[in-house]
Design a protein around this motif. Structure first.
Motif, PDB file in Angstrom:
ATOM      1  N   LEU A 228      87.066  41.981  -1.094  1.00 40.80           N
ATOM      2  CA  LEU A 228      88.341  42.160  -0.110  1.00 40.80           C
ATOM      3  C   LEU A 228      88.135  42.826   0.788  1.00 40.80           C
ATOM      4  CD1 LEU A 228      91.085  40.990  -0.210  1.00 40.80           C
ATOM      5  CD2 LEU A 228      91.743  43.198  -1.315  1.00 40.80           C
ATOM      6  N   ALA A 229      86.958  43.830   0.947  1.00 43.03           N
ATOM      7  CA  ALA A 229      86.638  44.703   1.759  1.00 43.03           C
ATOM      8  C   ALA A 229      86.128  43.952   3.183  1.00 43.03           C
ATOM      9  CB  ALA A 229      85.666  45.799   1.479  1.00 43.03           C
ATOM     10  N   ARG A 230      85.539  42.587   3.126  1.00 42.80           N
ATOM     11  CA  ARG A 230      85.136  42.133   4.228  1.00 42.80           C
ATOM     12  C   ARG A 230      86.274  41.472   5.144  1.00 42.80           C
ATOM     13  NH1 ARG A 230      83.551  37.160   1.762  1.00 42.80           N
ATOM     14  NH2 ARG A 230      82.969  36.497   3.918  1.00 42.80           N
ATOM     15  N   LEU A 231      87.353  41.776   4.613  1.00 41.45           N
ATOM     16  CA  LEU A 231      88.610  41.157   5.447  1.00 41.45           C
ATOM     17  C   LEU A 231      88.938  42.362   6.527  1.00 41.45           C
ATOM     18  CD1 LEU A 231      91.493  40.037   3.023  1.00 41.45           C
ATOM     19  CD2 LEU A 231      90.352  38.700   4.836  1.00 41.45           C
ATOM     20  N   LEU A 232      88.535  43.533   6.129  1.00 36.98           N
ATOM     21  CA  LEU A 232      88.613  44.391   7.082  1.00 36.98           C
ATOM     22  C   LEU A 232      87.911  44.466   8.682  1.00 36.98           C
ATOM     23  CD1 LEU A 232      88.348  47.738   4.944  1.00 36.98           C
ATOM     24  CD2 LEU A 232      90.534  46.746   5.661  1.00 36.98           C
ATOM     25  N   PHE A 233      86.822  43.581   8.693  1.00 33.79           N
ATOM     26  CA  PHE A 233      85.979  43.277   9.555  1.00 33.79           C
ATOM     27  C   PHE A 233      86.073  41.756  10.277  1.00 33.79           C
ATOM     28  CE2 PHE A 233      83.924  46.256   6.702  1.00 33.79           C
ATOM     29  CZ  PHE A 233      84.028  47.481   7.700  1.00 33.79           C
ATOM     30  N   ALA A 234      87.321  41.292   9.686  1.00 34.11           N
ATOM     31  CA  ALA A 234      87.635  39.697  10.161  1.00 34.11           C
ATOM     32  C   ALA A 234      87.587  39.499  11.435  1.00 34.11           C
ATOM     33  CB  ALA A 234      88.611  39.185   9.297  1.00 34.11           C
ATOM     34  N   GLY A 235      87.130  38.468  12.099  1.00 34.40           N
ATOM     35  CA  GLY A 235      87.119  38.122  13.523  1.00 34.40           C
ATOM     36  C   GLY A 235      88.531  37.280  13.795  1.00 34.40           C
ATOM     37  N   PRO A 236      88.960  37.405  15.097  1.00 34.76           N
ATOM     38  CA  PRO A 236      90.178  36.869  15.483  1.00 34.76           C
ATOM     39  C   PRO A 236      90.311  35.180  15.253  1.00 34.76           C
ATOM     40  CG  PRO A 236      88.800  37.246  17.550  1.00 34.76           C
ATOM     41  CD  PRO A 236      88.170  37.876  16.237  1.00 34.76           C
ATOM     42  N   LYS A 237      89.191  34.781  14.987  1.00 33.69           N
ATOM     43  CA  LYS A 237      89.402  33.054  14.807  1.00 33.69           C
ATOM     44  C   LYS A 237      88.817  32.894  13.444  1.00 33.69           C
ATOM     45  CE  LYS A 237      87.897  32.019  19.298  1.00 33.69           C
ATOM     46  NZ  LYS A 237      87.051  31.166  20.386  1.00 33.69           N
ATOM     47  N   GLN A 238      88.861  33.812  12.469  1.00 37.53           N
ATOM     48  CA  GLN A 238      88.372  33.422  11.308  1.00 37.53           C
ATOM     49  C   GLN A 238      89.646  33.127  10.397  1.00 37.53           C
ATOM     50  OE1 GLN A 238      85.603  36.841  10.757  1.00 37.53           O
ATOM     51  NE2 GLN A 238      84.654  35.214   9.588  1.00 37.53           N
ATOM     52  N   THR A 239      89.473  31.971   9.487  1.00 39.36           N
ATOM     53  CA  THR A 239      90.956  31.928   8.534  1.00 39.36           C
ATOM     54  C   THR A 239      90.410  32.610   7.167  1.00 39.36           C
ATOM     55  OG1 THR A 239      89.571  29.943   8.034  1.00 39.36           O
ATOM     56  CG2 THR A 239      91.408  29.762   9.529  1.00 39.36           C
ATOM     57  N   LEU A 240      91.548  32.760   6.286  1.00 39.66           N
ATOM     58  CA  LEU A 240      91.487  33.498   5.188  1.00 39.66           C
ATOM     59  C   LEU A 240      90.763  33.166   4.045  1.00 39.66           C
ATOM     60  CD1 LEU A 240      92.711  36.064   3.657  1.00 39.66           C
ATOM     61  CD2 LEU A 240      94.761  35.091   3.626  1.00 39.66           C
ATOM     62  N   ARG A 241      90.816  31.734   3.688  1.00 42.56           N
ATOM     63  CA  ARG A 241      90.272  31.042   2.589  1.00 42.56           C
ATOM     64  C   ARG A 241      88.665  31.390   2.228  1.00 42.56           C
ATOM     65  NH1 ARG A 241      92.081  30.891  -1.844  1.00 42.56           N
ATOM     66  NH2 ARG A 241      93.483  29.189  -1.226  1.00 42.56           N
ATOM     67  N   PRO A 242      87.859  31.604   3.273  1.00 40.39           N
ATOM     68  CA  PRO A 242      86.412  31.736   3.018  1.00 40.39           C
ATOM     69  C   PRO A 242      86.307  33.377   2.181  1.00 40.39           C
ATOM     70  CG  PRO A 242      86.579  30.602   5.053  1.00 40.39           C
ATOM     71  CD  PRO A 242      87.886  30.947   4.451  1.00 40.39           C
ATOM     72  N   PHE A 243      87.235  34.127   2.520  1.00 39.49           N
ATOM     73  CA  PHE A 243      87.221  35.600   2.066  1.00 39.49           C
ATOM     74  C   PHE A 243      87.712  35.483   0.658  1.00 39.49           C
ATOM     75  CE2 PHE A 243      87.119  35.800   6.759  1.00 39.49           C
ATOM     76  CZ  PHE A 243      86.446  36.831   6.944  1.00 39.49           C
ATOM     77  N   LEU A 244      88.759  34.815   0.512  1.00 37.00           N
ATOM     78  CA  LEU A 244      89.386  34.826  -0.971  1.00 37.00           C
ATOM     79  C   LEU A 244      88.509  34.106  -2.097  1.00 37.00           C
ATOM     80  CD1 LEU A 244      93.034  34.635  -0.087  1.00 37.00           C
ATOM     81  CD2 LEU A 244      91.637  36.638  -0.130  1.00 37.00           C
ATOM     82  N   GLY A 245      88.049  33.012  -1.687  1.00 42.38           N
ATOM     83  CA  GLY A 245      87.235  32.099  -2.393  1.00 42.38           C
ATOM     84  C   GLY A 245      88.371  31.055  -3.348  1.00 42.38           C
ATOM     85  N   SER A 246      88.067  30.583  -4.184  1.00 42.85           N
ATOM     86  CA  SER A 246      89.019  29.539  -4.967  1.00 42.85           C
ATOM     87  C   SER A 246      88.887  29.816  -6.463  1.00 42.85           C
ATOM     88  CB  SER A 246      88.751  28.111  -4.685  1.00 42.85           C
ATOM     89  OG  SER A 246      87.253  27.886  -5.020  1.00 42.85           O
TER      90      SER A 246
END
Length: 411
Positions: free
Chosen positions: A129-147
């Protein structure tokens, strides 16, 4: 002589701007509706014979702007929640219950304690989840959360409700802002808070009293039809029956929905794509052992609020339910409520509220369209959760936007 400020719109953005300016400006607050609060208010429902909110809202103890506003107007005492960060969950598909308990400090040792995290998960599962702190403006959420199981049981429910947008299209950067202001600050910033006596009692009525006590004027049924511009500033406000000429030092804060704002301010860009929320209210008092808030997994219901006089359910990103007949929806949700609350009872009096345009769609594309506080006109400022607050459309974002607009006016 105090500066005169006209605030258009008495939702939380407009109210917070007015509260911020109440001691330093001559205020005129104009609201098209017969009441204040906008999408965050209470009303008496004759079907249920009780006062309910037009939508269930949850605050976290890390929502600094919202809590500062509530304390200032005297509404903070109307907010209730556990003494520590604790979130109860019920998985109806897998017949599991658990309680998530982040520890108070910033060092997240709770992820190493099996009794504090989601069952059948490991501590390392949460580090991603810490990777979300460095997310770019065009990135979507699902790849960070997985399934996987953790996404299903925890991250999806949290972020769908916070963003009101499916993770497959939601902005990862906006999700990262939520993490930064809550989970990354430790459990002290994650305690859930609910307006148990209603949103108006906590956020609206005390604000109106605060503004009036300081000489502010509030005009209901005052719909702004047009803004006249001249020489780089707003020059007049046309309310149909009344035209208000603006002096050289007068300021205007436009705290209205984005669709209204772009009709009043030529050339303004704003996020117009929206997402729906469905709320269900049942006139059935919460059982004594039911938590104030329960996350529901494996069901249409997402969050169950257990109030003293009713049980209420919130479903975010709810476009799939807009065409479902209200009675069918009430019956299916009530079945889920009974399973979560551990009760057996016939369907009580109910109310379904479908908010088709509850929030702007928290996608990267829509986020990029959000304007800042200042406009091309030197005396016209914007407020609203749809402006560029850095957050999704939340109570915290709305109040933060109002404070920013007030400070811009005072420059």
């Amino acid at each position: 002589m105090m500066a005169r400020v006209h605030i258009i719109g008495a939702g939380l953005a407009g109210l917070s701007a007015a509260v911020e300016l109440a001691d330093s400006a001559e205020l005129l607050l104009h609201e098209a509706a017969p009441q204040a609060g906008g999408r965050c208010r209470s009303y008496f429902d004759s079907t249920l014979n009780m006062t309910i909110d037009n939508g269930n809202h949850l605050l976290l103890s890390g929502n600094d702007s919202a809590l500062a506003y509530a304390r200032k107007i005297g509404g903070a005492e109307k907010l209730a929640g556990p003494d520590e960060a604790a979130f109860d969950f019920c998985d109806l598909e897998q017949r599991q219950r658990w309680r998530l308990r982040p520890n108070a400090g910033q060092l997240p040792w709770w992820i190493l304690a099996p009794d504090r995290r989601v069952p059948q998960t490991a501590g390392l599962d949460y580090v991603a989840l810490a990777r979300l702190l460095f997310a770019g403006p065009k990135q979507t959420l699902r790849p960070f959360l997985g399934s996987g199981d953790l996404a299903r049981k925890l991250w999806d429910p949290i972020f769908v409700s916070a963003l009101n947008t499916d993770p497959s299209e939601a902005s990862a950067r906006l999700a990262g802002a939520i993490v930064r202001e809550t989970f990354a600050r430790g459990g002290e910033a994650c305690r859930p808070l609910v307006a148990v006596e209603g949103l108006s009692a906590a956020f609206v009525d005390p604000a109106l009293a605060y503004i009036r006590a300081r000489g502010g004027e509030i005009r209901f049924g005052a719909k702004l039809r047009e803004i006249a511009f001249a020489e780089g500033q707003a020059a007049a406000l046309d309310f149909g029956e009344a035209m208000i000429e603006l002096g050289a030092e007068d300021k205007v804060i436009l705290a209205v929905p984005p669709q209204v704002a772009i009709s009043l301010a030529p050339g303004l860009k704003a996020p117009l794509e929206s997402r729906a929320i469905v709320n269900a209210h049942f006139a059935f008092p919460a059982p004594k052992n039911l938590p104030l808030l329960t996350g529901v997994i494996g069901a249409a219901s997402e969050w169950l609020f257990g109030f003293s006089d009713r049980l209420s359910v919130t479903i975010s990103a709810a476009e799939r339910f807009l065409s479902t007949p209200r009675e069918d929806l009430a019956r299916s949700i009530w079945d889920e409520v009974q399973a979560v609350a551990g009760i057996e009872a016939p369907l009580p009096a109910w109310q379904i509220i479908k908010e088709k345009r509850a929030t702007f769609a928290a996608t990267p594309e829509q986020d990029a369209l959000r304007p800042g506080t200042e406009t091309q006109w030197r005396n016209l400022f914007l407020a609203g959760d749809w402006t560029q607050t850095g957050l999704p459309a939340t109570i915290e974002g709305a109040i933060r936007s109002g404070v920013r607009a007030a400070k811009a006016c005072a420059k």
